[in-house]
Design an enzyme around this catalytic site. Structure first.
Site, PDB file in Angstrom:
ATOM      1  N   HIS A  89       0.951  -1.167   0.067  1.00 30.62           N
ATOM      2  CA  HIS A  89      -0.070   0.102  -0.119  1.00 30.62           C
ATOM      3  C   HIS A  89       0.713   1.261   0.062  1.00 30.62           C
ATOM      4  CE1 HIS A  89      -3.358  -2.415   0.447  1.00 30.62           C
ATOM      5  NE2 HIS A  89      -2.930  -3.101   1.416  1.00 30.62           N
ATOM      6  N   TRP A 143      10.441   1.476   2.383  1.00 31.82           N
ATOM      7  CA  TRP A 143      10.865   2.567   1.836  1.00 31.82           C
ATOM      8  C   TRP A 143      10.810   3.860   2.736  1.00 31.82           C
ATOM      9  CZ3 TRP A 143      12.901   1.825  -2.586  1.00 31.82           C
ATOM     10  CH2 TRP A 143      12.457   1.068  -3.478  1.00 31.82           C
ATOM     11  N   GLU A 170       6.097  10.840  -1.324  1.00 33.71           N
ATOM     12  CA  GLU A 170       5.079  11.729  -0.708  1.00 33.71           C
ATOM     13  C   GLU A 170       4.113  12.203  -1.757  1.00 33.71           C
ATOM     14  OE1 GLU A 170       6.213  14.366   2.115  1.00 33.71           O
ATOM     15  OE2 GLU A 170       8.089  13.460   2.625  1.00 33.71           O
TER      16      GLU A 170
HETATM   17  C1  LIG Z   1      13.847   6.718  -1.785  1.00 35.21           C
HETATM   18  C2  LIG Z   1      12.062   6.725  -1.140  1.00 35.21           C
HETATM   19  C3  LIG Z   1      12.086   7.245   0.162  1.00 35.21           C
HETATM   20  C4  LIG Z   1      10.930   7.229   0.457  1.00 35.21           C
HETATM   21  N1  LIG Z   1      10.562   7.474   1.957  1.00 35.21           N
HETATM   22  C5  LIG Z   1       9.473   7.237   2.570  1.00 35.21           C
HETATM   23  C6  LIG Z   1       9.132   7.607   3.941  1.00 35.21           C
HETATM   24  O1  LIG Z   1      10.215   8.104   4.755  1.00 35.21           O
HETATM   25  N2  LIG Z   1       8.017   7.112   4.507  1.00 35.21           N
HETATM   26  C7  LIG Z   1       6.938   6.770   4.161  1.00 35.21           C
HETATM   27  O2  LIG Z   1       6.085   6.458   4.551  1.00 35.21           O
HETATM   28  N3  LIG Z   1       7.246   6.349   2.409  1.00 35.21           N
HETATM   29  C8  LIG Z   1       8.275   6.583   1.862  1.00 35.21           C
HETATM   30  N4  LIG Z   1       8.355   6.366   0.430  1.00 35.21           N
HETATM   31  C9  LIG Z   1       7.228   5.812  -0.258  1.00 35.21           C
HETATM   32  C10 LIG Z   1       6.721   6.485  -1.307  1.00 35.21           C
HETATM   33  O3  LIG Z   1       6.086   7.747  -0.678  1.00 35.21           O
HETATM   34  C11 LIG Z   1       5.891   5.769  -2.237  1.00 35.21           C
HETATM   35  O4  LIG Z   1       6.924   5.049  -3.163  1.00 35.21           O
HETATM   36  C12 LIG Z   1       4.871   6.554  -3.049  1.00 35.21           C
HETATM   37  O5  LIG Z   1       3.931   7.025  -2.413  1.00 35.21           O
HETATM   38  C13 LIG Z   1       4.318   5.485  -4.087  1.00 35.21           C
HETATM   39  O6  LIG Z   1       3.810   4.317  -3.775  1.00 35.21           O
HETATM   40  P1  LIG Z   1       4.443   2.836  -4.383  1.00 35.21           P
HETATM   41  O7  LIG Z   1       5.917   3.214  -4.583  1.00 35.21           O
HETATM   42  O8  LIG Z   1       3.886   1.918  -3.453  1.00 35.21           O
HETATM   43  O9  LIG Z   1       3.808   3.200  -5.795  1.00 35.21           O
HETATM   44  P2  LIG Z   1       2.283   2.578  -6.234  1.00 35.21           P
HETATM   45  O10 LIG Z   1       1.278   3.275  -5.192  1.00 35.21           O
HETATM   46  O11 LIG Z   1       2.010   1.451  -6.396  1.00 35.21           O
HETATM   47  O12 LIG Z   1       1.964   3.560  -7.614  1.00 35.21           O
HETATM   48  C14 LIG Z   1       2.639   2.917  -8.652  1.00 35.21           C
HETATM   49  C15 LIG Z   1       2.221   3.890 -10.081  1.00 35.21           C
HETATM   50  O13 LIG Z   1       0.734   3.572 -10.068  1.00 35.21           O
HETATM   51  C16 LIG Z   1       0.056   4.992 -10.191  1.00 35.21           C
HETATM   52  N5  LIG Z   1      -1.045   4.897  -9.362  1.00 35.21           N
HETATM   53  C17 LIG Z   1      -1.364   4.549  -8.030  1.00 35.21           C
HETATM   54  N6  LIG Z   1      -2.581   4.715  -7.674  1.00 35.21           N
HETATM   55  C18 LIG Z   1      -3.230   5.428  -9.193  1.00 35.21           C
HETATM   56  C19 LIG Z   1      -4.522   5.909  -9.343  1.00 35.21           C
HETATM   57  N7  LIG Z   1      -5.640   5.904  -8.487  1.00 35.21           N
HETATM   58  N8  LIG Z   1      -4.670   6.464 -10.479  1.00 35.21           N
HETATM   59  C20 LIG Z   1      -3.776   6.601 -11.547  1.00 35.21           C
HETATM   60  N9  LIG Z   1      -2.261   6.060 -11.102  1.00 35.21           N
HETATM   61  C21 LIG Z   1      -2.149   5.386 -10.135  1.00 35.21           C
HETATM   62  C22 LIG Z   1       1.208   5.858  -9.450  1.00 35.21           C
HETATM   63  O14 LIG Z   1       1.134   7.060  -9.671  1.00 35.21           O
HETATM   64  C23 LIG Z   1       2.597   5.291  -9.991  1.00 35.21           C
HETATM   65  O15 LIG Z   1       2.940   5.796 -11.019  1.00 35.21           O
HETATM   66  C24 LIG Z   1       9.745   6.502   0.003  1.00 35.21           C
HETATM   67  C25 LIG Z   1      10.052   6.368  -1.286  1.00 35.21           C
HETATM   68  C26 LIG Z   1      11.186   6.238  -1.885  1.00 35.21           C
HETATM   69  C27 LIG Z   1      11.600   5.731  -3.512  1.00 35.21           C
END
Ligand SMILES: Cc1cc2nc3c(=O)[nH]c(=O)nc-3n(C[C@H](O)[C@H](O)[C@H](O)COP(=O)(O)OP(=O)(O)OC[C@H]3O[C@@H](n4cnc5c(N)ncnc54)[C@H](O)[C@@H]3O)c2cc1C
Length: 392
Positions: free
Chosen positions: A143, A169, A371
């Site tokens: 999630h 992450w 974020e």
């Molecule tokens: C280096 C790094 C540091 C981070 N640090 C933190 C942290 O300190 N704390 C924390 O909690 N998180 C952290 N994150 C997590 C970050 O916030 C998430 O990676 C981000 O919110 C996206 O989630 P996901 O990677 O699971 O992608 P997903 O949610 O799986 O999304 C994958 C793709 O699908 C698209 N998508 C998803 N839903 C929809 C929709 N409804 N309509 C259209 N497109 C959609 C997205 O835009 C994306 O292109 C970090 C991430 C990275 C890479």
């Protein structure tokens, strides 16, 4: 060692909109970045390690919790000062800015806004100085964009809460002393808990193999029946408003930070374009290179103005999450394009660590994703202007 020749671009004389205090704050962080970050950061990024020794300096220069009141160890500064600090830090490196953003907006802010007086006194002064470091656990393996569906849960057992689940992450996780963790209670309500390193069943394995934010430590938070004292629950907030309000603060900082990275790329490319001779003239004299530079400074100027205005609205407590989303998305988009164009202006030299551009370019791939991804922020703006939710 890379040289730091940075000249801050200010095409529309935005300095005239800043107070003397803003300029002093910016100058102290700019000097700190020049002396303590740029000389070492490329090396740490190359070896994919976080420069832990910088924590003390970041605390001393006031980058942890600049808007938190002074009585809790914060800087008591306004949002323009905070933005300028993030701009200068990310001018150095997005990973360094990420460390400060997480500490200030995602760890100190929720403790300040939603914590008990005892929690504030216990954690905030140490977090402000860097004596204690924190991380923010929202994203889970299954999630990311949809954190409300999180699986991490806790239940009451005597005078403890028992926490089960995992976060992924998480910036600063591998070395953080505490984690502000968002988890569901037995009724399915999202609550914030302060989990401390050393609690039995709590581990923070590091995430390896990143090509982006290499000088920032990222990891998982694993909770295997962790017993958390009840007094570590943040009493002041229920539901997704908790984590989302933290993200609004951090996204505001990212909007300024990404522009800082763009300013560094532009400044580097501009200088190089005047020094690099091909076909007997500086490459900056060719129209194709001027097009890139002119477009870069135009976009930087627009984004600087947007950030400044957003800062004024933040100071007046009028900024909306939609406005913050727009600024974050715009800043990341222009910065990623500018980094790419700047790299091209440097030709082959652009891919080396002798210049900061390739590092910024790779870092911005995370900044545009975390974020709230680029697409998610677009959906937030879309929902804001139409009143229609396109997420589901
Ligand atoms: C280096 C790094 C540091 C981070 N640090 C933190 C942290 O300190 N704390 C924390 O909690 N998180 C952290 N994150 C997590 C970050 O916030 C998430 O990676 C981000 O919110 C996206 O989630 P996901 O990677 O699971 O992608 P997903 O949610 O799986 O999304 C994958 C793709 O699908 C698209 N998508 C998803 N839903 C929809 C929709 N409804 N309509 C259209 N497109 C959609 C997205 O835009 C994306 O292109 C970090 C991430 C990275 C890479």
């Amino acid at each position: 060692m890379p040289q730091d020749l940075f000249q801050s671009p200010d095409y529309f004389n935005l300095d005239e909109l800043l107070t003397e205090e803003h300029k002093l704050v910016r100058q102290s962080v700019r000097a700190y970045v020049k002396n303590d970050i740029t000389p070492v950061i490329e090396d740490y990024a190359q070896k994919a390690a976080f420069p832990k020794h910088i924590i003390k300096g970041l605390g001393e220069v006031g980058c942890f919790g600049p808007t938190i009141p002074e009585e809790y160890g914060g800087g008591g500064l306004d949002y323009i000062s905070y933005g300028l600090m993030m701009q200068e830090l990310e001018r150095g490196d997005s990973g360094v800015r990420s460390t400060a953003s997480v500490q200030g907006s995602l760890v100190m802010f929720p403790i300040f806004a939603y914590g008990s007086e005892a929690q504030k006194r216990r954690y905030l002064p140490k977090l402000a100085s860097g004596e204690m470091m924190g991380c923010f656990g929202l994203t889970e393996p299954d999630h990311g964009s949809d954190p409300a569906s999180m699986l991490t849960r806790f239940k009451e057992e005597g005078d403890h809460l028992v926490l089960q689940g995992a976060k992924m992450w998480i910036s600063n996780a591998p070395f953080a002393d505490i984690a502000v963790v968002w988890a569901k209670d037995e009724s399915g309500e999202v609550r914030g808990l302060i989990v401390e390193r050393g609690m039995e069943g709590f581990s923070t394995p590091e995430t390896h193999g990143k090509w982006s934010l290499r000088a920032s430590a990222t990891g998982e938070l694993v909770f295997d029946q962790v017993k958390v004292p009840k007094e570590n629950l943040l009493p002041g907030v229920n539901g997704m408003k908790g984590p989302l309000s933290c993200l609004t603060k951090a996204r505001y900082g990212i909007a300024w930070g990404a522009v800082g990275a763009a300013m560094d790329c532009y400044d580097t490319a501009l200088r190089y374009s005047k020094e690099r001779i091909q076909f007997d003239r500086p490459i900056g004299g060719f129209q194709l290179q001027q097009k890139k530079l002119a477009e870069m400074i135009t976009e930087i100027t627009k984004a600087q103005l947007l950030n400044w205005r957003l800062g004024v609205l933040m100071n007046e407590h009028k900024a909306t999450p939609g406005q913050v989303s727009m600024a974050k998305r715009n800043a990341c988009e222009i910065a990623a394009h500018i980094a790419r164009d700047a790299r091209q202006i440097l030709g082959g030299m652009g891919i080396t660590g002798e210049y900061s551009i390739m590092r910024h370019m790779m870092n911005l791939e995370s900044v545009i994703t975390y974020e709230g991804t680029h697409d998610i922020h677009l959906l937030i703006t879309g929902m804001d202007v139409t009143g229609l939710n396109a997420f589901k």
